[in-house]
Design an enzyme around this catalytic site. Structure first.
Site, mmCIF file in Angstrom:
data_model
loop_
_atom_site.group_PDB
_atom_site.id
_atom_site.type_symbol
_atom_site.label_atom_id
_atom_site.label_comp_id
_atom_site.label_asym_id
_atom_site.label_seq_id
_atom_site.Cartn_x
_atom_site.Cartn_y
_atom_site.Cartn_z
ATOM 1 N N ASN B 403 24.640 38.460 -46.877
ATOM 2 C CA ASN B 403 22.846 39.195 -47.262
ATOM 3 C C ASN B 403 21.822 37.817 -47.665
ATOM 4 O OD1 ASN B 403 21.151 40.711 -49.070
ATOM 5 N ND2 ASN B 403 22.664 42.359 -50.237
ATOM 6 N N ASP B 404 22.249 37.405 -49.224
ATOM 7 C CA ASP B 404 21.485 36.135 -49.440
ATOM 8 C C ASP B 404 21.013 35.142 -48.995
ATOM 9 O OD1 ASP B 404 21.770 38.253 -51.922
ATOM 10 O OD2 ASP B 404 22.986 36.535 -53.038
ATOM 11 N N VAL B 405 21.815 34.605 -47.320
ATOM 12 C CA VAL B 405 21.251 33.636 -46.703
ATOM 13 C C VAL B 405 20.373 33.964 -45.971
ATOM 14 C CG1 VAL B 405 23.672 32.706 -47.365
ATOM 15 C CG2 VAL B 405 23.202 34.114 -45.611
ATOM 16 N N ALA B 444 23.492 38.463 -55.787
ATOM 17 C CA ALA B 444 22.360 37.659 -56.710
ATOM 18 C C ALA B 444 21.707 38.572 -57.081
ATOM 19 C CB ALA B 444 21.828 36.259 -55.642
#
Lengths: 108, 484
Positions: B403-405, B444
């Site tokens: 997700n965050d990457v 996050a």
């Protein structure tokens, strides 16, 4: 003749400095794909502490020394054996698309 | 004579061992040479351990009467410790590798701490320098031991929530200062020549207690996604502790091996921190969730769910696919099922690659190992820097459990907590499929605009189950084509 090793303060700092540089260069070459085996491999390398544990245990004169030395060897041996087993297992899994016979070693 | 010969022999073997350990790590530069490298290092280690039994010829007079007992205990400890660790190291699941590494690392820290304890209690340090180095090694080793155990418990999901209390950081700093102060006091006592063993003995135990406590408190607030950094930090700590105790024991092999690992751990730590765009200090001393709440701009677009089978068939007719696996794939144990699907795509002539973000997973490079376990050849696995330019010419980016990457906010939104973090440019591919358990947010805790982009489609479900469905859809296609 005397082969007793003696590392004075400044010599030690020099050893640490040169080794840190060497380590930085050696580790910097390792590709990101191998970072987990690298970490467990370096984990295995610091298992050499078991040699220090053996020294402590063999030189133990009191029961408390003996107990502490025993713990040091126990933990150090675990570090060495576990680190090696895990690293070797992981590295054996990395294979290229067209396997060459010599890298097709059986696992375990 | 026997003493001299033993010293000569131990010295020579340790020298060779130190070389072999360094050479073994040197061979890790490529997956082709790495398996031989670890064997070389293993030979060096075995030789060093075997040679240490020659210490029996060099022991102090005080230890001479206990030599037989000590040797027997040494052998027993070696066999028990190595036996248990080998047995568990052979059996641990590949997904559980981060825990295993944390645990074995903690053992090394504990061993270094124990050696320091024996030196301190036996009052063997010669001079203030040695005493200070012993204490420093003891502190670092003890922190590494207790910290690694907490890291293991977190990774093994025994501890589920990071502990976040107001004022915890100040309390932690106070505990660390207390440990350092105690160490300083012990040095002062020794310097003043008033070494009354019972009194200092208690102090030494308190010192170890405080150091262990600090390791626990320091690790408790750190969240799961920061674990790659924590593990590398403790790896470096143990290496450092071993190197320092090597100086105390006047053993250059320990000094070299320890410092080598210290440098390795530091390098990996900085690398991980850079890939997360956060300083090491912020990861260790502040908690991610505690960072300021960020108001996100309104998100345009909507989430567009599609069936797994449709996604699978679309990829079957694409020219190129880049797969971005994340921790969600590991958690679902879906790597094998994913590779089954990929094999079908490759057989159909699709150009498939796996793109790995440096901090994907729970330790550096964990996704690479998981894919290797599933049988994915390492030449299909590419790293962020090598693949990012290719997304714009790629038909499909398939995001699985990441997700965050892949959050494009990291490039554009200055207020975002992940702003500046290098990401994989999945949003630049012509089409993007995202396999996700549900509509939840990433670690996050921020919304990912990629999921709302016009060319992004969501496939909801367990990663492993979705991969099976996609495989079946593509296989069914082949079967119906054959029937027609």
């Amino acid at each position: 003749m005397n082969f007793q090793i003696s590392v004075g303060g400044f010599i030690a700092v020099y050893i640490f400095m040169i080794t840190a540089f060497a380590g930085w260069i050696i580790i910097g070459r390792v590709p990101a794909i191998l970072h987990t085996p690298l970490m467990s491999g370096s984990n295995f390398v610091h298992g050499i502490v078991v040699v220090g544990g053996l020294f402590t245990l063999l030189n133990a004169a009191t029961p408390s020394d003996r107990f502490i030395g025993f713990v040091a060897v126990l933990l150090g041996a675990g570090n060495v054996a576990g680190g090696f087993a895990v690293t070797q297992r992981m590295l054996a899994m990395f294979r290229p698309s067209k396997p060459r016979a010599k890298h097709r070693k059986a696992r375990h | 004579m026997l003493v001299t010969l033993s010293q000569l022999f131990i010295g020579t073997v340790d020298l060779i061992a130190a070389f072999l350990l360094m050479f073994g790590l040197w061979r890790m530069a490529s997956p082709v040479t790495a398996p031989a490298g670890i064997l070389v290092a293993g030979v060096g280690m075995a030789a060093a351990i075997a040679a240490s039994f020659l210490y029996v010829f060099t022991v102090d007079a005080a230890a001479k009467p206990h030599l037989v007992l000590n040797s027997a205990l040494a052998l027993a400890a070696l066999i028990i410790g190595a036996g248990i660790a080998w047995w568990s190291g052979r059996r641990v699941a590949i997904t559980a590798m981060p825990q295993a590494v944390a645990l074995f690392n903690g053992m090394g820290g504990g061993a270094a701490g124990a050696i320091a304890a024996a030196e301190l209690l036996g009052n063997r340090a010669h001079g203030a320098t040695q005493l200070v180095v012993t204490l420093l090694g003891a502190l670092i080793g003890a922190v590494s031991l207790s910290g690694s155990i907490i890291a293991w418990a977190k990774l093994d999901r025994i501890l589920k929530q990071p502990l976040r209390l107001p004022g915890l950081q100040i309390f932690n700093a106070a505990v660390l200062l207390a440990a350092i102060g105690l160490g300083g006091y012990i040095v002062m006592l020794a310097g003043a020549g008033t070494v009354v063993p019972p009194a200092t003995e208690d102090l030494i135990w308190i010192f170890f207690g405080v150091a262990l406590l600090y390791g626990i408190l320091m690790t408790l607030p750190i969240g799961g996604a920061d674990m790659p950094v924590v593990i590398s930090v403790y790896n470096a700590f143990t290496g450092l502790a071993v190197g320092l105790e090597g100086f105390v024991l006047q053993n250059p092999a320990l000094m070299i091996a320890g410092m080598l690992v210290g440098a390795a751990g530091l390098l990996l730590t900085l690398l991980m921190a850079k890939s997360m765009n956060r300083s090491v200090a912020r990861i260790l001393f502040s908690s991610f969730g505690a960072t300021k709440k960020h108001r996100q701009g309104a998100i345009k677009g909507s989430l567009k769910p599609v069936q797994a089978s449709d996604a699978g068939i679309f990829m079957r007719y694409a020219k190129s696919v880049i797969i971005i696996p994340g921790y969600g794939l590991a958690a679902a144990q879906g790597q094998g099922k994913l590779y089954d699907f990929v094999k079908q795509l490759i057989a159909a002539g699709v150009h498939v690659r796996f793109a790995i973000h440096p901090v994907a997973g729970r330790m550096p490079g964990q996704m690479d190992v998981l894919l290797a376990e599933a049988g994915v050849p390492y030449d299909l696995i590419v790293q962020l820097a090598d693949v990012n330019a290719d997304f714009s010419t790629t038909d499909v980016a398939l995001v699985i459990g990441a997700n965050d990457v892949v959050n494009p906010d990291a490039r554009t939104d200055k207020g975002s907590p992940i702003y500046g973090m290098p990401i994989l440019n999945a949003d630049q591919a012509k089409k993007c499929y995202v396999i996700k358990r549900g509509e939840g947010k990433g670690y996050a805790g921020i919304v990912n605009p990629l999921f709302y982009a016009p060319d992004t489609y969501m496939v909801y479900g367990d990663a492993a189950a979705v991969c099976v469905e996609m495989s079946e859809a593509v296989r069914g296609l082949g079967a119906s084509a054959a029937a027609a």
